[in-house]
Design an enzyme around this catalytic site. Structure first.
Site, PDB file in Angstrom:
ATOM      1  N   ASP A   1       0.823  -1.207   0.000  1.00  0.00           N
ATOM      2  CA  ASP A   1       0.000   0.000   0.000  1.00  0.00           C
ATOM      3  C   ASP A   1       0.860   1.261   0.000  1.00  0.00           C
ATOM      4  O   ASP A   1       1.916   1.307   0.622  1.00  0.00           O
ATOM      5  CB  ASP A   1      -0.853  -0.027   1.283  1.00  0.00           C
ATOM      6  CG  ASP A   1      -1.751   1.172   1.408  1.00  0.00           C
ATOM      7  OD1 ASP A   1      -2.753   1.218   0.683  1.00  0.00           O
ATOM      8  OD2 ASP A   1      -1.447   2.062   2.219  1.00  0.00           O
TER       9      ASP A   1
ATOM     10  N   GLU B   1       1.250  -0.553  -4.983  1.00  0.00           N
ATOM     11  CA  GLU B   1       0.273   0.493  -5.282  1.00  0.00           C
ATOM     12  C   GLU B   1       1.036   1.812  -5.388  1.00  0.00           C
ATOM     13  O   GLU B   1       1.461   2.383  -4.383  1.00  0.00           O
ATOM     14  CB  GLU B   1      -0.772   0.618  -4.173  1.00  0.00           C
ATOM     15  CG  GLU B   1      -1.827   1.642  -4.542  1.00  0.00           C
ATOM     16  CD  GLU B   1      -2.385   2.462  -3.400  1.00  0.00           C
ATOM     17  OE1 GLU B   1      -3.527   2.898  -3.493  1.00  0.00           O
ATOM     18  OE2 GLU B   1      -1.657   2.673  -2.398  1.00  0.00           O
TER      19      GLU B   1
HETATM   20  C1  GLC Z   1      -3.978   3.359  -0.179  1.00  0.00           C
HETATM   21  C2  GLC Z   1      -5.294   2.641  -0.014  1.00  0.00           C
HETATM   22  C3  GLC Z   1      -6.339   3.637   0.374  1.00  0.00           C
HETATM   23  C4  GLC Z   1      -5.934   4.295   1.678  1.00  0.00           C
HETATM   24  C5  GLC Z   1      -4.530   4.878   1.587  1.00  0.00           C
HETATM   25  C6  GLC Z   1      -3.986   5.274   2.923  1.00  0.00           C
HETATM   26  O1  GLC Z   1      -4.012   4.290  -1.189  1.00  0.00           O
HETATM   27  O2  GLC Z   1      -5.605   1.963  -1.202  1.00  0.00           O
HETATM   28  O3  GLC Z   1      -7.599   3.052   0.487  1.00  0.00           O
HETATM   29  O4  GLC Z   1      -6.837   5.307   2.010  1.00  0.00           O
HETATM   30  O5  GLC Z   1      -3.628   3.952   1.043  1.00  0.00           O
HETATM   31  O6  GLC Z   1      -3.636   4.149   3.663  1.00  0.00           O
END
Ligand code: GLC
Length: 532
Positions: free
Chosen positions: A222, A291
């Site tokens: 993440d 991500e």
């Molecule tokens: C990532 C997740 C998202 C979250 C963010 C902060 O982007 O996909 O849902 O709000 O991280 O943790």
């Protein structure tokens, strides 16, 4: 060949001369499916999905052609950001069940041949994590787990610099107990960890190991771009993005708070760790998929460290109004820039973006086919396989997403991520068969009476197309090991993708002019004019 529908895929016999794509790891040719645990299936009637619910639905994934699942966070959390604010990295939140439930899930998944990948959230913890609680009490060891700085005027009014949080406003919050400010890329209840501290690195490696020991197959990492920041805490320059106010994240150009070199190096070290772990335990290679919403060069840079960046092009770059030529250009850019032998992936949706059926109205099947016929890994967000759409008009009172709540009643609707997070629509019974509770954590979309899996199983449907394509994606040699080539035809009205292996070819033609049937001459592409 004539294209009377907007899209068709044809299997034919023909030879081709373009380059082979090499297989590398198990996730090549995978249908990778994101489960948003709160919204999949609720077995204890509290209105929130749970691990037992996911376990019950494992056979559904298999029968749909899915062979790997990724679970959004299941760890203990105050749920400010629905699990992306973790208060214990090595347990399961009681809302979702227990560690025992998780072990059962993994064991059943293994029996069914499904890989299980977890969400790793290394950038930050919840403010309720014991580490942060100790930090707030001035415990030096744990204070150094986070990022602290004095205010500019050494007061409680002026943060250390101009950095802005993704969820808007200053990225610094004053902690009176410490007379200092702590940094948070997201909500103030999600303090950023300090990865310059070797103890933090070690803690996170222990977290990696904890879940690997429970048999998982890898991680979706993440917020990958955010791990390290500029040590000198320099102010970021303005971006001059249209319409951005000084509170908006887009107001600044994030050259000091994203994409820093040590971030990539950290992931490189984790790749090494995962490989060593797999070797030692004689297991398949572990997936690590990142991500990272960032520039194209920074996205490609992940491949240099042997980790896979998610490809968000169908969410960010290409839109419903893009031309066939632009689709081709973007797809080719990815294919040609990725190191040879590496694995591409095509994300159609996730819990942070509007649903693919809402972003591409009337074109869901085209997008499904594209993601499944292009080489590499197809990535599906739960519910997209049946064509679930965003829930429109969620009221301010019903709004749960912290990003939307921070934006206030005037602006929440434009950015809320709640519309794509509503419960899965299984059938036409109460709450779409998702839960027996009187109310669910987010409202069920009222269209469930007609839009649900059960119904789609008995009609021509998005689901049936999805299932056929998912099967082809994994079994058809032209797709699993074939070469790739794209073209446009009919003055840019048609996008074509050709995949070929030996005597087998799969051809995808997408008609971008909605209702005007196209006649495509394929001889220019070296294909026979008449095809089976
Ligand atoms: C990532 C997740 C998202 C979250 C963010 C902060 O982007 O996909 O849902 O709000 O991280 O943790």
């Amino acid at each position: 060949m004539s294209l009377t529908t907007r899209l068709c895929a044809v299997l034919l016999l023909v030879s081709s001369s373009s380059a082979e794509i090499l297989n590398k790891s198990w996730w090549n040719n995978t249908v990778f499916y994101q489960v948003y645990p709160r919204s999949l299936y609720d077995t204890n009637a509290d209105g929130i999905g749970d691990l037992k619910g996911i376990t019950l639905k494992l056979p559904y994934f298999v029968e749909s052609g899915i062979n790997a699942i990724w679970l959004s966070p299941i760890y203990p959390s105050p749920m400010v950001d629905f699990g992306y604010d973790i208060s214990n990295f090595t347990n399961v939140d009681p809302i979702f069940g227990t560690l025992g439930d998780f072990k059962i899930l993994v064991a059943k998944a293994k029996k069914l041949g499904l890989k299980v990948v977890l969400d790793l959230v290394p950038n930050h913890t919840s403010d309720e994590h014991p580490w942060f609680q100790k930090a707030l009490k001035g415990d030096e060891k744990y204070k150094n787990y986070y990022m602290w700085a004095d205010g500019k005027d050494k007061d409680d009014k002026t943060p250390p610099n101009n950095w802005i949080s993704v969820f808007s406003g200053s990225a610094w919050t004053y902690a009176p107990s410490q007379k200092q400010w702590y940094f948070h890329q997201f909500d103030y209840r999600q303090p950023d960890l300090n990865f310059s501290n070797p103890d933090v690195k070690e803690e996170m490696q222990n977290v990696l190991k904890f879940w690997l020991d429970l048999g998982i197959d890898g991680y979706r990492v993440d917020s990958a771009v955010f791990i390290f920041e500029d040590k000198e805490l320099r102010d970021e320059p303005r971006s001059y993005a249209a319409g951005a106010t000084p509170r908006d994240y887009t107001y600044l150009d994030h050259i000091y708070t994203t994409d820093q070199l040590p971030t990539y190096e950290l992931f490189g070290s984790w790749r090494k760790y995962l490989d060593e772990y797999a070797d030692e335990h004689n297991q398949d290679q572990k997936m690590m998929v990142m991500e990272a919403y960032t520039s194209f060069p920074h996205t490609m840079q992940y491949y240099d460290y042997d980790v896979t960046p998610f490809n968000f092009m169908f969410i960010i770059n290409v839109t419903n109004s893009s031309s066939a030529q632009y689709f081709k250009q973007e797809i080719d850019l990815w294919m040609n820039s990725m190191p040879k032998g590496d694995i591409a992936n095509w994300v159609l949706g996730n819990h942070d973006n509007h649903r693919v059926a809402s972003r591409y109205p009337g074109r869901l099947d085209q997008m499904t086919m594209l993601s499944m016929i292009l080489p590499g890994m197809a990535v599906t967000y739960n519910g997209d396989e049946i064509g679930m759409v965003d829930l429109a008009n969620i009221s301010w009172a019903d709004t749960k997403d912290p990003e939307a709540c921070n934006a206030g009643i005037e602006h929440y609707a434009a950015i809320s991520r709640d519309p794509e997070r509503t419960p899965f629509q299984w059938d036409a019974t109460k709450n779409a068969g998702f839960s027996k509770a009187n109310s669910t954590w987010l409202p069920v979309n009222a269209n469930y009476k007609t839009l649900n899996l059960l119904r789609e199983k008995s009609h021509e449907s998005h689901y049936k197309i999805y299932k056929t394509l998912a099967y082809m994606h994994r079994k058809e040699p032209a797709l699993t090991e074939g070469s790739y080539r794209s073209f446009t035809a009919n003055n840019g009205t048609v996008l074509g993708v050709i995949r070929n292996s030996g005597s087998r070819t799969v051809l995808l033609l997408i008609n971008f002019k909605d209702d005007i049937p196209q006649q495509v001459d394929l001889s220019a592409e070296g294909l026979p004019p008449k095809m089976k």
